[in-house]
Design a protein around this motif. Structure first.
Motif, mmCIF file in Angstrom:
data_model
loop_
_atom_site.group_PDB
_atom_site.id
_atom_site.type_symbol
_atom_site.label_atom_id
_atom_site.label_comp_id
_atom_site.label_asym_id
_atom_site.label_seq_id
_atom_site.Cartn_x
_atom_site.Cartn_y
_atom_site.Cartn_z
ATOM 1 N N LEU A 7 0.845 -1.194 0.000
ATOM 2 C CA LEU A 7 0.000 0.000 0.000
ATOM 3 C C LEU A 7 0.880 1.244 0.000
ATOM 4 O O LEU A 7 1.832 1.328 0.769
ATOM 5 N N VAL A 8 0.547 2.157 -0.920
ATOM 6 C CA VAL A 8 1.309 3.402 -0.981
ATOM 7 C C VAL A 8 0.390 4.570 -0.647
ATOM 8 O O VAL A 8 -0.706 4.687 -1.206
ATOM 9 N N PHE A 9 0.829 5.403 0.294
ATOM 10 C CA PHE A 9 0.091 6.606 0.648
ATOM 11 C C PHE A 9 0.730 7.796 -0.052
ATOM 12 O O PHE A 9 1.944 7.960 -0.022
ATOM 13 N N LEU A 59 1.203 6.567 -11.569
ATOM 14 C CA LEU A 59 0.603 5.840 -10.445
ATOM 15 C C LEU A 59 -0.404 4.817 -10.974
ATOM 16 O O LEU A 59 -0.448 3.670 -10.518
ATOM 17 N N ARG A 60 -1.200 5.241 -11.916
ATOM 18 C CA ARG A 60 -2.204 4.355 -12.491
ATOM 19 C C ARG A 60 -1.535 3.145 -13.147
ATOM 20 O O ARG A 60 -1.965 2.001 -12.970
ATOM 21 N N ASP A 61 -0.464 3.434 -13.845
ATOM 22 C CA ASP A 61 0.271 2.388 -14.548
ATOM 23 C C ASP A 61 0.812 1.347 -13.563
ATOM 24 O O ASP A 61 0.657 0.139 -13.762
ATOM 25 N N ILE A 62 1.407 1.853 -12.492
ATOM 26 C CA ILE A 62 1.961 0.944 -11.475
ATOM 27 C C ILE A 62 0.850 0.155 -10.806
ATOM 28 O O ILE A 62 0.964 -1.051 -10.566
ATOM 29 N N ASN A 63 -0.248 0.861 -10.536
ATOM 30 C CA ASN A 63 -1.399 0.205 -9.921
ATOM 31 C C ASN A 63 -1.881 -0.965 -10.787
ATOM 32 O O ASN A 63 -2.197 -2.043 -10.285
ATOM 33 N N GLN A 64 -1.906 -0.735 -12.091
ATOM 34 C CA GLN A 64 -2.455 -1.777 -12.953
ATOM 35 C C GLN A 64 -1.456 -2.899 -13.225
ATOM 36 O O GLN A 64 -1.847 -4.066 -13.262
ATOM 37 N N THR A 65 -0.180 -2.536 -13.380
ATOM 38 C CA THR A 65 0.772 -3.605 -13.701
ATOM 39 C C THR A 65 1.172 -4.405 -12.460
ATOM 40 O O THR A 65 1.343 -5.612 -12.541
ATOM 41 N N ASP A 66 1.323 -3.732 -11.309
ATOM 42 C CA ASP A 66 1.812 -4.450 -10.123
ATOM 43 C C ASP A 66 0.728 -4.735 -9.099
ATOM 44 O O ASP A 66 1.015 -5.302 -8.047
ATOM 45 N N ASN A 67 -0.476 -4.263 -9.372
ATOM 46 C CA ASN A 67 -1.563 -4.467 -8.415
ATOM 47 C C ASN A 67 -1.283 -3.765 -7.078
ATOM 48 O O ASN A 67 -1.742 -4.201 -6.034
#
Ligand SMILES: Nc1ncnc2c1ncn2[C@@H]1O[C@H](COP(=O)(O)OP(=O)(O)OP(=O)(O)O)[C@@H](O)[C@H]1O
Ligand SMILES: [Mg+2]
Lengths: 400, 269
Positions: free
Chosen positions: B209-211, B231-239
């Motif tokens: 979790l990243v704040f 951020l969106r990219d990281i969220n989608q690729t790394d969950n």
């Protein structure tokens, strides 16, 4: 390399001007420490050398008391020697053998000494006669190097006296004088040499003559009154004296016992030195502590970030301790090197007669000590800043 | 539902229901995976659970109630925006959820572990291993390079800047498009670049979790957009899960969900 070390190094090199000033400040204190230490040690060495170069390091004399076994309980006790007997060392050849094989003993000079009067016309002066072997006239005091008139050669019928005594009686080389010993014996002698050692006790009162001339004067056909010893290292005198006392059963006196005031003087100097050394260390600790404390305030936000990312308090504290150690080590080595250079420079400044202006001993600057103390002190100085840094609250620090 | 406005206890409200079901889901996940049957999305498992968080600040005699009973469930893999008026308590909530600040009362569960009774050192360790942070200001250490900044949380905890930490840091810098700046000092980077380095740093220990507290608040529109895309990219690729506080509605619009704080509580949208 531990990461905390890398971080500490980066921090102290990041602000190089401030670090440079801080290190210079520390090294200045170290220079003072080194200078004071080298000066005090140099002074003590100088005084000791001045003294020990002119006197016997150990004196062996007949014992006042000897060990005797009491019949009823098998113990040794000290008992006074009869005061009716003449005090002398009869077996001195044997003593020379024992002393000669004792490690650390470099020179042994048998002496027949006693008090006498020097008579010239109506005038008389007391004189302390030292009857020594002609080959050993320089064994205890290097008389040859202090001769100002005549020679240091001890001839039969020749007497060497101090310059003050010569002045007193108006004696010159070649002047005949009458010597009256405390035993009532008399002998006409001629002045063959006049010395000035610089110690009034010698220059005013002492005369040297051949031991064979002294024997009849003091009524000692076989024995001698004392043996003077020189050692490789005068500092060993108390220990070697103890050894000789046991092996020869003679009264064995190290030079320190007869020069207590010298010891007291050097001790007092040493204490003064310790005082100044303590203050220089205190100055080092305070300057490092305050500089690092300032840096913890300046870097609050950074420390907050570290703590926010879960880096431990210990890591933060270690970084600051290492900074202290770096600054201390840099200042210590720089200061020690500069202090040595300074001492060498000062020691090379000479007076007109070629002797040193300052009796400073560049090799005795306490370098190892000051380096260790400075680094340890620097680490201690960093404890307070390290605590302050590790106590930084990340939320507060980041929101500022 | 990922949030809940009730300030009551767990007993009767939806949070407790969610919690239980989420737990069972997470248990199910394993079996589901093994059977290769997807009953529910994996992203629905609970990562962080806040129960009735209250925070007051005491200033002498006066006590300010900032958070008045926050109930919040953060599921894994989501990107959530936290909105609210200035002074509504967004930063305070992020700090509490991020284990930087203790709540006055309430309970936190991270990965099904209660965090209530942990020591400061244990919380610090949790932050290091499971959480990442991106702040608005003061994000980087100016005397260190971009690469060192990214590697810092891992290297400091490991005690050494090892080759594999460097490698991962470089990978992350590449991911945020700054591999060519890896040896620049942080002080030599632009604001947007700094934020991207900070994002890379937040990911160094593979956090769950990243704040991010107003990560774009200091940036111009283009940089802000770049950061959000990242951020969106990281969220989608790394969950990786993100909780982002922001005043910017376009940022919030880019997230999966929006949580609003109004008057110290979570408001229903
Ligand atoms: N250490 C503190 N002591 C006292 N009050 C505090 C403290 N920290 C925050 N507050 C108060 O808590 C409230 C919420 O602050 P917080 O920083 O969480 O708001 P925010 O929603 O992040 O605001 P912004 O959008 O301006 O960043 C504010 O009224 C603030 O004054
Ligand atoms: Mg805020």
């Amino acid at each position: 390399m531990p990461f905390s070390l890398l971080v500490a190094w980066r921090y102290i090199t990041a602000n190089s001007l401030q670090t440079l000033l801080l290190v210079l400040g520390v090294s200045l204190s170290v220079v003072v420490f080194v200078f004071i230490t080298a000066l005090i040690n140099g002074l003590s060495i100088f005084l000791t050398q001045e003294t020990t170069s002119k006197i016997a390091h150990i004196e062996l004399e007949p014992a006042n008391k000897i060990a005797r076994v009491l019949t009823n309980d098998n113990r040794f006790v000290a008992q006074p020697v009869s005061t009716l007997q003449r005090k002398q060392i009869r077996n001195w050849q044997q003593v020379i053998e024992i002393a000669g094989s004792t490690p650390g003993v470099s020179v042994i000079s048998p002496i027949v000494d006693g008090n006498a009067f020097l008579v010239r016309g109506e005038a008389t002066q007391p004189i302390a006669i030292q009857g020594v072997e002609p080959s050993k006239v320089d064994a205890i005091t290097n008389i040859s190097s202090y001769i100002i008139k005549g020679t240091a050669e001890l001839t039969t019928g020749g007497l060497i006296i101090g310059a003050d005594l010569a002045d007193e009686l108006g004696l010159f080389v070649g002047t005949p004088v009458l010597l009256k010993s405390e035993r009532g014996a008399e002998r006409l002698l001629s002045i063959t040499g006049i010395f000035r050692v610089g110690l009034s006790s010698l220059d005013q009162r002492v005369g040297f003559l051949s031991i064979n001339v002294a024997r009849p004067l003091f009524d000692l056909p076989d024995g001698i009154t004392s043996l003077g010893l020189k050692l490789d290292d005068p500092a060993d005198a108390p220990a070697i004296a103890k050894v000789l006392q046991n092996s020869t059963q003679l009264k064995s006196t190290p030079w320190q016992e007869k020069n207590k005031s010298l010891q007291n003087a050097t001790d007092a100097q040493g204490r003064t030195g310790n005082f100044i050394q303590g203050f220089t260390l205190l100055a080092i600790i305070i300057s490092i502590s305050s500089a690092l404390l300032l840096s913890t305030y300046r870097r609050r936000a950074e420390i907050g970030i570290m703590r926010a990312t879960g880096i431990s308090r210990q890591f933060v504290a270690t970084v600051f301790i290492f900074q202290g150690i770096f600054i201390g080590a840099l200042g210590a080595f720089l200061g020690a090197a500069a202090g040595y250079q300074l001492c060498v420079k000062l020691a090379s400044i000479t007076k007109a007669d070629g002797s040193s202006m300052l009796p400073i001993a560049p090799s005795e600057g306490g370098y190892m000590l000051v380096i260790i103390l400075t680094i340890v002190g620097a680490a201690l100085a960093a404890v307070l800043p390290a605590r302050a840094a590790s106590a930084v609250d990340p939320v507060e620090a980041i929101q500022q | 539902m990922i949030y809940n406005t009730s300030s009551n206890n767990i007993s009767s409200d939806t949070v407790s229901n969610n919690t239980v079901s989420n737990n069972t889901v997470s248990n199910n996940t394993v079996s589901n995976n093994t059977v290769s049957k997807v009953a529910k999305s994996k992203t629905n498992s609970t990562l962080l659970l806040a129960n009735n968080i209250i925070k007051t600040f005491r200033n002498g005699e006066q006590e300010t109630f900032v958070l008045k009973g926050i109930n919040l469930t953060i599921p894994q893999g989501k990107m959530i925006a936290l909105q609210g008026a200035s002074g509504s308590g967004k930063s305070t909530l992020l700090n509490i959820l991020g284990l930087l600040m203790r709540p006055t009362s309430g309970e936190l569960m991270l990965l099904d572990h209660s965090l209530t009774n942990l020591s400061d050192a244990e919380l610090s360790n949790y932050r290091n291993r499971h959480l990442g942070f991106v702040f608005q200001y003061h994000n980087l250490l100016p005397d260190f390079t971009a690469l060192e900044n990214v590697a810092f949380p891992a290297a400091a905890t490991r005690g050494r800047l090892t080759a594999d930490i460097k490698k991962r840091a470089l990978l992350l810098l590449d991911k945020v498009g700054l591999s060519d700046r890896s040896n620049f000092l942080a002080s030599q980077l632009s604001g947007g670049q700094k934020q991207r380095v900070a994002i890379a740093r937040s990911l160094i220990n593979n956090p769950k979790l990243v704040f991010a507290d107003e990560p774009t608040g200091n940036l111009d529109q283009d940089s802000a957009k770049q950061v959000m895309n990242l951020l969106r990219d990281i969220n989608q690729t790394d969950n990786t899960t993100f909780l982002i506080s922001t005043h910017d509605n376009s940022v919030a619009a880019n997230c999966d969900d929006i949580v609003r704080i109004i008057d110290g509580k979570i408001a229903d949208v």
